[in-house]
Each structure stands twice: as structure tokens, then as C-alpha cells.
Design a protein around this motif. Sequence first.
Motif, PDB file in Angstrom:
ATOM      1  N   ASN A   1       0.824  -1.207   0.000  1.00  0.00           N
ATOM      2  CA  ASN A   1       0.000   0.000   0.000  1.00  0.00           C
ATOM      3  C   ASN A   1       0.859   1.258   0.000  1.00  0.00           C
ATOM      4  O   ASN A   1       0.539   2.244  -0.671  1.00  0.00           O
ATOM      5  CB  ASN A   1      -0.950  -0.001   1.197  1.00  0.00           C
ATOM      6  CG  ASN A   1      -2.073  -1.008   1.023  1.00  0.00           C
ATOM      7  OD1 ASN A   1      -2.435  -1.352  -0.093  1.00  0.00           O
ATOM      8  ND2 ASN A   1      -2.613  -1.492   2.123  1.00  0.00           N
ATOM      9  N   PHE A   2       1.955   1.257   0.750  1.00  0.00           N
ATOM     10  CA  PHE A   2       2.880   2.389   0.692  1.00  0.00           C
ATOM     11  C   PHE A   2       3.476   2.501  -0.712  1.00  0.00           C
ATOM     12  O   PHE A   2       3.634   3.604  -1.254  1.00  0.00           O
ATOM     13  CB  PHE A   2       3.997   2.229   1.718  1.00  0.00           C
ATOM     14  CG  PHE A   2       3.622   2.678   3.101  1.00  0.00           C
ATOM     15  CD1 PHE A   2       3.063   3.920   3.319  1.00  0.00           C
ATOM     16  CD2 PHE A   2       3.836   1.852   4.194  1.00  0.00           C
ATOM     17  CE1 PHE A   2       2.708   4.347   4.596  1.00  0.00           C
ATOM     18  CE2 PHE A   2       3.488   2.258   5.475  1.00  0.00           C
ATOM     19  CZ  PHE A   2       2.929   3.508   5.673  1.00  0.00           C
ATOM     20  N   ALA A   3       3.823   1.367  -1.306  1.00  0.00           N
ATOM     21  CA  ALA A   3       4.368   1.381  -2.663  1.00  0.00           C
ATOM     22  C   ALA A   3       3.365   1.986  -3.634  1.00  0.00           C
ATOM     23  O   ALA A   3       3.712   2.797  -4.501  1.00  0.00           O
ATOM     24  CB  ALA A   3       4.744  -0.036  -3.092  1.00  0.00           C
ATOM     25  N   SER A   4       2.089   1.621  -3.492  1.00  0.00           N
ATOM     26  CA  SER A   4       1.051   2.132  -4.380  1.00  0.00           C
ATOM     27  C   SER A   4       0.849   3.628  -4.227  1.00  0.00           C
ATOM     28  O   SER A   4       0.703   4.358  -5.208  1.00  0.00           O
ATOM     29  CB  SER A   4      -0.267   1.398  -4.103  1.00  0.00           C
ATOM     30  OG  SER A   4      -1.340   1.998  -4.803  1.00  0.00           O
ATOM     31  N   CYS A   5       0.852   4.100  -2.979  1.00  0.00           N
ATOM     32  CA  CYS A   5       0.513   5.503  -2.703  1.00  0.00           C
ATOM     33  C   CYS A   5       1.635   6.484  -3.026  1.00  0.00           C
ATOM     34  O   CYS A   5       1.369   7.638  -3.374  1.00  0.00           O
ATOM     35  CB  CYS A   5       0.109   5.663  -1.239  1.00  0.00           C
ATOM     36  SG  CYS A   5      -1.473   4.907  -0.832  1.00  0.00           S
ATOM     37  N   TYR A   6       2.885   6.057  -2.909  1.00  0.00           N
ATOM     38  CA  TYR A   6       3.989   7.008  -2.988  1.00  0.00           C
ATOM     39  C   TYR A   6       4.934   6.795  -4.176  1.00  0.00           C
ATOM     40  O   TYR A   6       5.822   7.605  -4.391  1.00  0.00           O
ATOM     41  CB  TYR A   6       4.801   6.967  -1.690  1.00  0.00           C
ATOM     42  CG  TYR A   6       4.042   7.493  -0.496  1.00  0.00           C
ATOM     43  CD1 TYR A   6       3.939   8.856  -0.253  1.00  0.00           C
ATOM     44  CD2 TYR A   6       3.389   6.625   0.376  1.00  0.00           C
ATOM     45  CE1 TYR A   6       3.224   9.347   0.827  1.00  0.00           C
ATOM     46  CE2 TYR A   6       2.673   7.095   1.466  1.00  0.00           C
ATOM     47  CZ  TYR A   6       2.590   8.461   1.690  1.00  0.00           C
ATOM     48  OH  TYR A   6       1.871   8.938   2.756  1.00  0.00           O
ATOM     49  N   SER A   7       4.746   5.720  -4.931  1.00  0.00           N
ATOM     50  CA  SER A   7       5.687   5.408  -6.011  1.00  0.00           C
ATOM     51  C   SER A   7       5.209   5.904  -7.358  1.00  0.00           C
ATOM     52  O   SER A   7       4.007   6.004  -7.618  1.00  0.00           O
ATOM     53  CB  SER A   7       5.919   3.891  -6.095  1.00  0.00           C
ATOM     54  OG  SER A   7       6.368   3.363  -4.875  1.00  0.00           O
ATOM     55  N   ASP A   8       6.170   6.166  -8.231  1.00  0.00           N
ATOM     56  CA  ASP A   8       5.890   6.437  -9.635  1.00  0.00           C
ATOM     57  C   ASP A   8       6.001   5.163 -10.471  1.00  0.00           C
ATOM     58  O   ASP A   8       5.382   5.053 -11.531  1.00  0.00           O
ATOM     59  CB  ASP A   8       6.885   7.468 -10.178  1.00  0.00           C
ATOM     60  CG  ASP A   8       6.852   8.763  -9.390  1.00  0.00           C
ATOM     61  OD1 ASP A   8       5.841   9.480  -9.489  1.00  0.00           O
ATOM     62  OD2 ASP A   8       7.823   9.042  -8.662  1.00  0.00           O
ATOM     63  N   PHE A   9       6.794   4.219  -9.973  1.00  0.00           N
ATOM     64  CA  PHE A   9       7.107   3.007 -10.736  1.00  0.00           C
ATOM     65  C   PHE A   9       7.317   1.882  -9.726  1.00  0.00           C
ATOM     66  O   PHE A   9       7.905   2.097  -8.659  1.00  0.00           O
ATOM     67  CB  PHE A   9       8.393   3.243 -11.544  1.00  0.00           C
ATOM     68  CG  PHE A   9       8.700   2.207 -12.586  1.00  0.00           C
ATOM     69  CD1 PHE A   9       8.015   2.186 -13.787  1.00  0.00           C
ATOM     70  CD2 PHE A   9       9.702   1.271 -12.372  1.00  0.00           C
ATOM     71  CE1 PHE A   9       8.322   1.244 -14.763  1.00  0.00           C
ATOM     72  CE2 PHE A   9      10.009   0.322 -13.338  1.00  0.00           C
ATOM     73  CZ  PHE A   9       9.316   0.318 -14.541  1.00  0.00           C
ATOM     74  N   ILE A  10       6.805   0.703 -10.029  1.00  0.00           N
ATOM     75  CA  ILE A  10       6.938  -0.444  -9.127  1.00  0.00           C
ATOM     76  C   ILE A  10       7.562  -1.608  -9.874  1.00  0.00           C
ATOM     77  O   ILE A  10       7.175  -1.912 -11.013  1.00  0.00           O
ATOM     78  CB  ILE A  10       5.576  -0.860  -8.542  1.00  0.00           C
ATOM     79  CG1 ILE A  10       5.001   0.244  -7.658  1.00  0.00           C
ATOM     80  CG2 ILE A  10       5.703  -2.154  -7.731  1.00  0.00           C
ATOM     81  CD1 ILE A  10       3.618  -0.067  -7.087  1.00  0.00           C
TER      82      ILE A  10
END
Length: 252
Positions: A197-206
Motif C-alpha cells: 500500500n505504501f508502494a502504491s501511494c507514494y511510487s511512480d514506478f513499481i
Amino acid sequence: MIEISNVRKSYGDTIVVQNVSLQIPRRGITSIIGPNGAGKSTLLSMISRLAPITAGTVKVDGLDVTKTPSDVLAKRLSILRQDNRVTSRLTVRDLVEFGRYPYSKGRLTAEDRAQADKAIGFLGLEALSDRFLDELSGGQRQRAYVAMVLCQDTDYVLFDEPLNNLDMKHAVGMMKLLRQAADTMGKTIVLVLHDINFASCYSDFIVAMRDGAVVRHGPPAEIMTSEAMREIYDMDVEIREIQGRRISIYYT
């Protein structure tokens, strides 16, 4: 840009990262996610040259990390590892100023001190700058380490599990600071994260890894789907959209 070409890491007959080819875009936040043992931290360590590469190449803005002199690479790329341990009794300012070593070689200039002041201010550590690290809470200490890495003033900043040992409030605060560093300082930030969820909310690319390989990569909207979560984690995850962000609500 970070260019990863056919990178492999093995320990004897055990392959922990296998034939990864990937381009990590310049600027913004890239999060590397995946289950335990997926090879996330190993890949990050090879990018930063903390772990030798068994095969393949990693280039940062065209510089081969295995061939570039350490003092040159240290001005382009910095990393904060999971296991941050300092045996000497240092103050926050001592630690942050250590980030200037690639430039100062231990002899701080006015510019080095100005960069340290900037990093301390950015992390909100002014009132703690003369405190010893062992006198701080876990969240305060983690901010001090992040300030040290930012003080190194590199274009590329790598973090291995920067939210370790942080409660929810401090974890949110840390992600907001990293997002701000990417947006206002123009940094390229690469994170290893367990919290999708942190990756989804704060990232531009995963980048999603499993069993030593990259199984998915792209913007959060492409990764945060039930189908992708099943491929990455081998379990069903319900995805809902809340305030324009795709969030995993629970596991079934």
C-alpha cells in the motif's frame, strides 16, 4: 537512468537473482516489492556495488558500477542499508556530516557544513542535532540516517527497507519525506518495501519480484490489480480504489 542487463547472483549452486534486465527511470520513486526471499535486497545491493555481481552489468547514467572508481560512484549514488550500526558514539550532526566524506575526505568545508545543515533541516532534526544517536527513538534515529544519505547529495538514493521498526505514523512521515525529496530535490529514489500500500501511494514506478526474477514492472495502476498480486504473492488480494489510489484491503 539505472540500466540492469542480464544480472544474476548466485551463492554456489543457489541462484538468488536470475537474469534480471530492467531500466529504472530517472527521478521520482521506484519501489521494489515481492515476498520474502524474492531477491529484492540482493538486487539493490548489486546496484549499489555492496554485493558482487555474478553475471551481467549495472550502469548508472552509463557508468558501469563494477568498473567506476569508488569516489566517482559515491558522488552519483548512495544507499541506506537495513542494518545500520554505528559502533562509535556519534551525535546526529556527526552522523549526517559523515555523508560528506566522498567530498571532504574527513576535512569539512563550508559547503560540506551547509549541505549538512540543509539535510538536518529537511528531516526536521535541528533540535536533535547535538544529541547522541543512542539517546534517540527508533524513528528519530532512522531520520538521522536518511539525513546522512541525503547529505551525500547524490542523484540516485537507494533505501533497503527504510520503514523497518517504524510505527504507522512514523512510516507515513518517512514516505512523505522521501516523496518530497524526489519532488523538490529531483532525486531518483529506489526503495525495497514490503508494504504494497505504501508502494502504491507514494511510487511512480513499481518493480515486483518473485523467486529471484522480475515478474511485473510498471506504474502502480498496472501492478495494483488482483491478477498481478496473485502472480507476485500467490494469494488472492482484493484491490479497491480509494481517493484515486489502488489499495489492498485484505487477503482472502
